[in-house]
Design an enzyme around this catalytic site. Structure first.
Site, short mmCIF file in Angstrom:
data_model
loop_
_atom_site.label_atom_id
_atom_site.label_comp_id
_atom_site.label_asym_id
_atom_site.label_seq_id
_atom_site.Cartn_x
_atom_site.Cartn_y
_atom_site.Cartn_z
N CYS A 175 -22.88 -15.97 -30.48
CA CYS A 175 -23.17 -14.52 -30.49
C CYS A 175 -22.16 -13.72 -31.29
O CYS A 175 -22.42 -12.56 -31.63
CB CYS A 175 -23.24 -13.99 -29.07
SG CYS A 175 -24.39 -14.88 -28.03
N HIS A 197 -22.55 -6.44 -28.74
CA HIS A 197 -23.48 -7.54 -28.54
C HIS A 197 -24.32 -7.21 -27.30
O HIS A 197 -23.81 -6.75 -26.29
CB HIS A 197 -22.71 -8.84 -28.34
CG HIS A 197 -23.59 -10.00 -28.00
ND1 HIS A 197 -24.78 -10.24 -28.66
CD2 HIS A 197 -23.49 -10.97 -27.05
CE1 HIS A 197 -25.35 -11.31 -28.14
NE2 HIS A 197 -24.59 -11.76 -27.16
N ASN A 240 -31.07 -10.94 -25.21
CA ASN A 240 -29.94 -11.43 -26.00
C ASN A 240 -30.46 -12.26 -27.17
O ASN A 240 -31.03 -13.32 -26.97
CB ASN A 240 -29.04 -12.27 -25.07
CG ASN A 240 -27.83 -12.85 -25.77
OD1 ASN A 240 -27.72 -12.81 -27.00
ND2 ASN A 240 -26.91 -13.39 -24.98
N1 ACO Z 1 -34.30 -14.32 -10.68
C1 ACO Z 1 -33.96 -14.24 -9.40
N2 ACO Z 1 -32.82 -14.78 -8.91
C2 ACO Z 1 -32.01 -15.40 -9.75
C3 ACO Z 1 -32.30 -15.50 -11.12
C4 ACO Z 1 -33.50 -14.94 -11.59
N3 ACO Z 1 -33.88 -14.98 -12.89
N4 ACO Z 1 -31.29 -16.16 -11.74
C5 ACO Z 1 -30.39 -16.46 -10.79
N5 ACO Z 1 -30.83 -16.00 -9.58
C6 ACO Z 1 -30.17 -16.09 -8.29
C7 ACO Z 1 -29.15 -17.20 -8.26
O1 ACO Z 1 -29.76 -18.44 -7.97
C8 ACO Z 1 -28.23 -16.73 -7.16
O2 ACO Z 1 -28.82 -17.05 -5.91
P1 ACO Z 1 -27.91 -17.61 -4.69
O3 ACO Z 1 -26.94 -16.50 -4.41
O4 ACO Z 1 -28.90 -17.85 -3.64
O5 ACO Z 1 -27.24 -18.84 -5.24
C9 ACO Z 1 -28.25 -15.21 -7.29
O6 ACO Z 1 -29.42 -14.90 -8.05
C10 ACO Z 1 -27.03 -14.65 -8.00
O7 ACO Z 1 -26.80 -15.43 -9.15
P2 ACO Z 1 -25.60 -15.15 -10.12
O8 ACO Z 1 -25.57 -16.19 -11.19
O9 ACO Z 1 -24.35 -14.90 -9.32
O10 ACO Z 1 -26.09 -13.76 -10.76
P3 ACO Z 1 -25.28 -12.79 -11.69
O11 ACO Z 1 -25.30 -11.44 -11.10
O12 ACO Z 1 -23.98 -13.37 -12.14
O13 ACO Z 1 -26.21 -12.73 -12.99
C11 ACO Z 1 -26.43 -13.63 -15.20
C12 ACO Z 1 -26.51 -13.91 -13.70
C13 ACO Z 1 -27.38 -12.49 -15.53
C14 ACO Z 1 -26.82 -14.87 -15.97
C15 ACO Z 1 -24.97 -13.22 -15.55
O14 ACO Z 1 -24.09 -14.17 -15.03
C16 ACO Z 1 -24.72 -13.07 -17.01
O15 ACO Z 1 -25.23 -12.17 -17.64
N6 ACO Z 1 -23.85 -13.92 -17.57
C17 ACO Z 1 -23.47 -13.84 -18.98
C18 ACO Z 1 -24.53 -14.43 -19.81
C19 ACO Z 1 -24.26 -14.15 -21.25
O16 ACO Z 1 -24.03 -13.01 -21.60
N7 ACO Z 1 -24.28 -15.11 -22.11
C20 ACO Z 1 -24.01 -14.74 -23.48
C21 ACO Z 1 -23.72 -15.71 -24.38
S1 ACO Z 1 -25.19 -16.44 -25.00
C22 ACO Z 1 -24.81 -17.22 -26.47
O17 ACO Z 1 -23.71 -17.21 -26.92
C23 ACO Z 1 -25.95 -17.97 -27.14
#
Ligand code: ACO
Length: 327
Positions: free
Chosen positions: A115, A254, A284
């Site tokens: 990214c 980004h 993204n």
């Molecule tokens: N729908 C519903 N529930 C979900 C989903 C979904 N799509 N995805 C995860 N959950 C659940 C999880 O299983 C978890 O449940 P649990 O508590 O029972 O285990 C709960 O929601 C919370 O999950 P978290 O992973 O803690 O959620 P978080 O608030 O951290 O959000 C996310 C997850 C959106 C992926 C976040 O961590 C994020 O944005 N991370 C950065 C990602 C990113 O920006 N990557 C960029 C680089 S990409 C590249 O370079 C190609």
């Protein structure tokens, strides 16, 4: 920093027509629109048609950027394509684009910084012009992330989309152009965000059975890294440019997650009006996120002569980059 003032003299974008909404994803995995919007800020993303490869998206964005710059492809000296979803392992997508747009005298190569790729490519491209190695450089950020996204994994499939953005770099009047770059990498985080299928893990049936051809992401770790690095990278670029947070007219971050963007805005003490956000429409798009957002900001008249623009991004590697540009 540079011998010549080098800046962006034209921008372009292309996003595929097909839209994948949060409601569509509800049919594929156990998720819902409310969760996705609250946790990420994303409502829909674009998905490339089956016949489209990264170069096809890149060519349209490039032609738009060349037109905006008022130059023709045969005037280009270099093409850099930032991507983690090239048409194929080699030759580079940049060479495919070179042929398709008719940039006969341009050197061409791909750059892999996930990214952060577009900002890394801007740094390379602007130095190429500043050093006198060439007059015009085409920098492209393009991704077809839908081809490496696991649509059975609800933690990642909600995030990613496809698109392309391009910028033509050339000499600009003194006082304008790029003022600084802040690039960085931390390879100790390489395992946090990755796709297999190279010399370490060649494609074979086992790799496919384990679904390792798709993006693996340790979401929480990447999130914490992103929150820390977005603000600090932007601050470091401003300091190198001899400017303050209050000098920023437009931040083009980004587009990964609204909560990550908000944390950067808080740290930079910027109101949302000074930030270009199109995340809800596209998700993204990795290396394509910043150039597509930039092009939309330009089209909307949000980048005015003399404005101080800051681009900042982070991604797999781990990598990060920020730049200060006087428009
Ligand atoms: N729908 C519903 N529930 C979900 C989903 C979904 N799509 N995805 C995860 N959950 C659940 C999880 O299983 C978890 O449940 P649990 O508590 O029972 O285990 C709960 O929601 C919370 O999950 P978290 O992973 O803690 O959620 P978080 O608030 O951290 O959000 C996310 C997850 C959106 C992926 C976040 O961590 C994020 O944005 N991370 C950065 C990602 C990113 O920006 N990557 C960029 C680089 S990409 C590249 O370079 C190609």
């Amino acid at each position: 920093m540079f011998n010549k003032a080098v800046g962006i003299i034209g921008t372009g974008k292309y996003v595929p027509e097909k839209i994948l909404t949060n409601k569509d994803l509800e049919q594929l995995v156990d998720t819902n629109d409310e969760w996705i919007v609250t946790r990420t800020g994303i409502s829909e993303r674009r998905i490339a048609a089956e016949h489209q490869a990264a170069s096809d998206l890149a060519v349209i964005a490039s032609q738009n950027a060349l037109q905006a710059a008022g130059i023709t492809a045969d005037q280009l000296d270099l093409i850099i394509v930032a991507t983690v979803t090239p048409d194929m392992a080699f030759p580079s997508t940049a060479c495919v684009v070179q042929e398709k747009i008719g940039a006969k005298k341009a050197a061409a190569f791909d750059l892999s910084a996930a990214c952060s790729g577009f900002i890394y490519a801007l740094a390379n491209g602007s130095n190429y012009v500043a050093s006198g190695m060439g007059k015009y450089v085409l920098v492209i950020g393009v991704e077809i992330l839908s081809r490496i996204t696991d649509y059975t994994d609800r933690a990642t499939c909600i995030l990613f989309g496809d698109g392309a953005g391009a910028a033509v770099l050339g000499e600009v009047p003194t006082g304008r152009g790029f003022r600084s770059f802040e690039l960085g990498a931390d390879g100790s985080g390489a395992e946090l965000l990755k796709v297999c299928g190279g010399s370490r893990n060649p494609f074979n049936q086992q790799l496919l059975d384990e679904r390792k051809q798709f993006i693996y992401m340790a979401g929480n770790d990447v999130f914490k890294f992103a929150v820390r690095i977005m603000g600090s990278a932007a601050e470091a670029a401003l300091e190198k440019a001899g400017l303050q947070k209050s000098d920023i007219d437009l931040l083009v971050p980004h587009q990964a997650n609204m909560r990550i963007i908000q944390s950067a805005l808080d740290r930079l003490e910027l109101p949302a009006e000074k930030c270009m956000i199109n995340l809800s429409k596209y998700g993204n798009m990795s290396a394509a996120s910043i150039p597509v957002a930039l092009h939309e900001a330009v089209e909307a008249g949000r980048a005015k002569d003399g404005d101080c623009l800051v681009f900042v991004g982070f991604g797999g590697g781990l990598t990060w980059g920020a730049t200060v540009l006087i428009w």
